[in-house]
Design a protein around this motif. Structure first.
Motif, PDB file in Angstrom:
ATOM      1  N   VAL A  19      14.576  47.007   0.642  1.00 41.14           N
ATOM      2  CA  VAL A  19      15.478  47.370   1.743  1.00 41.14           C
ATOM      3  C   VAL A  19      15.855  48.849   1.653  1.00 41.14           C
ATOM      4  N   LEU A  57      23.792  44.274  -0.110  1.00 36.76           N
ATOM      5  CA  LEU A  57      23.083  45.034   0.940  1.00 36.76           C
ATOM      6  C   LEU A  57      23.993  45.481   2.080  1.00 36.76           C
ATOM      7  N   LEU A  94      15.325  47.934  11.050  1.00 38.35           N
ATOM      8  CA  LEU A  94      15.488  46.973   9.965  1.00 38.35           C
ATOM      9  C   LEU A  94      15.400  45.542  10.489  1.00 38.35           C
ATOM     10  N   LEU A  96      17.250  43.071   9.091  1.00 37.19           N
ATOM     11  CA  LEU A  96      18.365  42.459   8.375  1.00 37.19           C
ATOM     12  C   LEU A  96      19.340  41.843   9.355  1.00 37.19           C
TER      13      LEU A  96
END
Length: 140
Positions: A19, A57, A94, A96
């Motif tokens: 990440v 994260l 991303l 995420l």
């Protein structure tokens, strides 16, 4: 019976590393293309040397340095001023669930490399480095 987890830092796991590198690349691309609506930031060339993420994260710290190391305080101020837009632009790249909060720090690795080179250039250190090891002298 559950084992007690050690409070020692074990370093980042593979997901954190993956990440962090994705964020580094995305942030580098955004800064290189000048996608931010701030002409002061867009006129600067900024290197993103590394990104480190928190265990969960939710926070990503980017280690940055302006080209030539000139204007470091200005770069940090500009990045801080634009961190919400940068976060939004990076989040688009991303996959995420949540976009991490971006924090910025100066990348000091170049300073450390310069200091190491300076130390290695000293006569005393070169003499010690060029001296044969005791094991080599015994073999001769």
């Amino acid at each position: 019976m559950a084992q007690n987890k050690s409070h020692e830092s074990t370093g980042p796991n593979q997901r954190q590393l993956r990440v962090a590198e994705t964020i580094r690349r995305a942030l580098s691309d955004v800064l290189a293309r000048g996608d931010v609506h701030d002409p002061d930031l867009n006129r600067m060339s900024i290197t993103v040397g590394e990104v480190r993420t928190s265990n969960d994260l939710k926070v990503a710290t980017a280690y940055v340095l302006p080209l030539g190391g000139i204007g470091q305080d200005e770069v940090l101020a500009l990045l801080e001023r634009n961190k919400y837009e940068l976060r939004k632009l990076v989040a688009k790249k991303l996959t995420l669930k949540f976009s991490p909060e971006l924090r910025f720090q100066l990348d000091r690795t170049f300073d450390q490399m310069d200091e190491t080179r300076r130390m290695l250039a000293q006569d005393r250190v070169r003499r010690d480095a060029d001296a044969p090891d005791d094991d080599e002298a015994d073999e001769a």
